[in-house]
Design an enzyme around this catalytic site. Structure first.
Site, PDB file in Angstrom:
ATOM      1  N   ARG A   1     -34.438   5.246 -44.671  1.00  0.00           N
ATOM      2  CA  ARG A   1     -35.533   6.068 -44.157  1.00  0.00           C
ATOM      3  C   ARG A   1     -35.814   5.771 -42.685  1.00  0.00           C
ATOM      4  O   ARG A   1     -35.819   4.610 -42.271  1.00  0.00           O
ATOM      5  CB  ARG A   1     -36.815   5.817 -44.977  1.00  0.00           C
ATOM      6  CG  ARG A   1     -36.695   6.329 -46.372  1.00  0.00           C
ATOM      7  CD  ARG A   1     -37.996   6.362 -47.139  1.00  0.00           C
ATOM      8  NE  ARG A   1     -37.685   6.484 -48.555  1.00  0.00           N
ATOM      9  CZ  ARG A   1     -37.256   7.592 -49.148  1.00  0.00           C
ATOM     10  NH1 ARG A   1     -37.118   8.701 -48.436  1.00  0.00           N
ATOM     11  NH2 ARG A   1     -36.959   7.604 -50.434  1.00  0.00           N
TER      12      ARG A   1
ATOM     13  N   ILE B   1     -37.976   5.084 -39.549  1.00  0.00           N
ATOM     14  CA  ILE B   1     -39.198   4.273 -39.473  1.00  0.00           C
ATOM     15  C   ILE B   1     -40.400   5.097 -39.003  1.00  0.00           C
ATOM     16  O   ILE B   1     -41.543   4.765 -39.312  1.00  0.00           O
ATOM     17  CB  ILE B   1     -38.950   3.032 -38.575  1.00  0.00           C
ATOM     18  CG1 ILE B   1     -39.916   1.917 -38.881  1.00  0.00           C
ATOM     19  CG2 ILE B   1     -38.977   3.392 -37.109  1.00  0.00           C
ATOM     20  CD1 ILE B   1     -39.490   0.575 -38.330  1.00  0.00           C
TER      21      ILE B   1
ATOM     22  N   GLU C   1     -31.705   7.901 -28.832  1.00  0.00           N
ATOM     23  CA  GLU C   1     -32.272   6.594 -28.478  1.00  0.00           C
ATOM     24  C   GLU C   1     -31.421   5.446 -28.980  1.00  0.00           C
ATOM     25  O   GLU C   1     -31.419   4.366 -28.395  1.00  0.00           O
ATOM     26  CB  GLU C   1     -33.680   6.457 -29.091  1.00  0.00           C
ATOM     27  CG  GLU C   1     -34.716   7.343 -28.430  1.00  0.00           C
ATOM     28  CD  GLU C   1     -36.053   7.311 -29.157  1.00  0.00           C
ATOM     29  OE1 GLU C   1     -36.125   6.749 -30.267  1.00  0.00           O
ATOM     30  OE2 GLU C   1     -37.019   7.880 -28.602  1.00  0.00           O
ATOM     31  N   VAL C   2     -30.762   5.665 -30.108  1.00  0.00           N
ATOM     32  CA  VAL C   2     -29.933   4.605 -30.696  1.00  0.00           C
ATOM     33  C   VAL C   2     -28.483   5.072 -30.616  1.00  0.00           C
ATOM     34  O   VAL C   2     -28.130   6.127 -31.169  1.00  0.00           O
ATOM     35  CB  VAL C   2     -30.334   4.321 -32.160  1.00  0.00           C
ATOM     36  CG1 VAL C   2     -29.444   3.243 -32.755  1.00  0.00           C
ATOM     37  CG2 VAL C   2     -31.809   3.911 -32.242  1.00  0.00           C
TER      38      VAL C   2
ATOM     39  N   HIS D   1     -25.817   8.522 -35.961  1.00  0.00           N
ATOM     40  CA  HIS D   1     -26.638   8.681 -37.164  1.00  0.00           C
ATOM     41  C   HIS D   1     -26.969  10.155 -37.334  1.00  0.00           C
ATOM     42  O   HIS D   1     -27.336  10.838 -36.382  1.00  0.00           O
ATOM     43  CB  HIS D   1     -27.929   7.852 -37.080  1.00  0.00           C
ATOM     44  CG  HIS D   1     -28.682   8.028 -35.798  1.00  0.00           C
ATOM     45  ND1 HIS D   1     -28.305   7.403 -34.628  1.00  0.00           N
ATOM     46  CD2 HIS D   1     -29.780   8.757 -35.500  1.00  0.00           C
ATOM     47  CE1 HIS D   1     -29.130   7.751 -33.664  1.00  0.00           C
ATOM     48  NE2 HIS D   1     -30.045   8.588 -34.162  1.00  0.00           N
TER      49      HIS D   1
ATOM     50  N   HIS E   1     -29.598  12.720 -38.852  1.00  0.00           N
ATOM     51  CA  HIS E   1     -30.972  12.814 -39.362  1.00  0.00           C
ATOM     52  C   HIS E   1     -30.972  13.855 -40.481  1.00  0.00           C
ATOM     53  O   HIS E   1     -30.652  15.025 -40.232  1.00  0.00           O
ATOM     54  CB  HIS E   1     -31.938  13.317 -38.288  1.00  0.00           C
ATOM     55  CG  HIS E   1     -32.110  12.425 -37.098  1.00  0.00           C
ATOM     56  ND1 HIS E   1     -33.230  11.644 -36.903  1.00  0.00           N
ATOM     57  CD2 HIS E   1     -31.316  12.206 -36.019  1.00  0.00           C
ATOM     58  CE1 HIS E   1     -33.124  10.994 -35.760  1.00  0.00           C
ATOM     59  NE2 HIS E   1     -31.980  11.315 -35.196  1.00  0.00           N
TER      60      HIS E   1
HETATM   61  P1  AMP Z   1     -32.225   9.292 -32.054  1.00  0.00           P
HETATM   62  O1  AMP Z   1     -33.334   9.729 -31.153  1.00  0.00           O
HETATM   63  O2  AMP Z   1     -31.409  10.446 -32.596  1.00  0.00           O
HETATM   64  O3  AMP Z   1     -31.372   8.213 -31.435  1.00  0.00           O
HETATM   65  O4  AMP Z   1     -32.928   8.686 -33.338  1.00  0.00           O
HETATM   66  C1  AMP Z   1     -33.229   7.339 -33.507  1.00  0.00           C
HETATM   67  C2  AMP Z   1     -34.121   7.259 -34.706  1.00  0.00           C
HETATM   68  O5  AMP Z   1     -34.134   5.931 -35.182  1.00  0.00           O
HETATM   69  C3  AMP Z   1     -35.577   7.655 -34.421  1.00  0.00           C
HETATM   70  O6  AMP Z   1     -35.949   8.774 -35.238  1.00  0.00           O
HETATM   71  C4  AMP Z   1     -36.364   6.388 -34.776  1.00  0.00           C
HETATM   72  O7  AMP Z   1     -37.598   6.667 -35.394  1.00  0.00           O
HETATM   73  C5  AMP Z   1     -35.412   5.674 -35.716  1.00  0.00           C
HETATM   74  N1  AMP Z   1     -35.570   4.233 -35.807  1.00  0.00           N
HETATM   75  C6  AMP Z   1     -35.742   3.364 -34.779  1.00  0.00           C
HETATM   76  N2  AMP Z   1     -35.804   2.096 -35.244  1.00  0.00           N
HETATM   77  C7  AMP Z   1     -35.654   2.168 -36.599  1.00  0.00           C
HETATM   78  C8  AMP Z   1     -35.640   1.200 -37.652  1.00  0.00           C
HETATM   79  N3  AMP Z   1     -35.768  -0.116 -37.416  1.00  0.00           N
HETATM   80  N4  AMP Z   1     -35.483   1.649 -38.925  1.00  0.00           N
HETATM   81  C9  AMP Z   1     -35.361   2.972 -39.175  1.00  0.00           C
HETATM   82  N5  AMP Z   1     -35.358   3.919 -38.224  1.00  0.00           N
HETATM   83  C10 AMP Z   1     -35.512   3.539 -36.956  1.00  0.00           C
END
Ligand code: AMP
Ligand code: ZN
Length: 117
Positions: free
Chosen positions: A30, A32, A96-97, A101, A103
């Site tokens: 899920r 966060i 951001e990551v 991934h 969504h």
């Molecule tokens: P993106 O903007 O596509 O890189 O999405 C990164 C997503 O990772 C965002 O929707 C964040 O809310 C989610 N996220 C960041 N840290 C965590 C975490 N520790 N566990 C779960 N989701 C996270």
């Protein structure tokens, strides 16, 4: 494992996650900060920066990520009502990551595909 990658650390069990589905090579957990009633992230356990890099290096694994996204949608009860599968890539997407991934978003009408600003 890539240095300082949040999602590699989740795969390694160093950071906790609310796991909803797991296969040998794919993990779903899920988000966060959920943006919809159902908001699950689906990742390959191996590190790739974005969906294109993943598909170029390992098309089978890219397929498995999409397959797991479908399984998550079914498990979360949104396969029939509908859901969106989004892979962000690069600055304009708001990525951001930098560990690929998908969504899986659903559980409510999701509105227009893009929001500006
Ligand atoms: P993106 O903007 O596509 O890189 O999405 C990164 C997503 O990772 C965002 O929707 C964040 O809310 C989610 N996220 C960041 N840290 C965590 C975490 N520790 N566990 C779960 N989701 C996270
Ligand atoms: Zn990573």
């Amino acid at each position: 494992m890539a240095d300082n990658c949040l999602f590699c650390r989740i795969v390694a069990g160093e950071i906790p996650a609310d796991v909803v589905h797991e296969t040998g090579r794919v993990l779903a957990f899920r988000d966060i900060t959920p943006k919809a009633p159902v908001h699950v992230l689906v990742i390959p356990k191996d590190h790739y920066e974005n969906a294109a890099a993943l598909a170029a290096a390992d098309p089978g694994l890219a397929g498995e990520v999409v397959q797991v996204a479908g399984a998550v949608a079914a498990k979360e009860g949104v396969a029939e009502s509908g859901y969106r599968l989004i892979f962000n890539a690069g600055p304009d997407s708001g990525q951001e990551v930098f560990h690929v991934h998908g969504h899986v978003l659903g559980g409510q009408p999701l509105g227009a595909l893009t929001g500006r600003g």
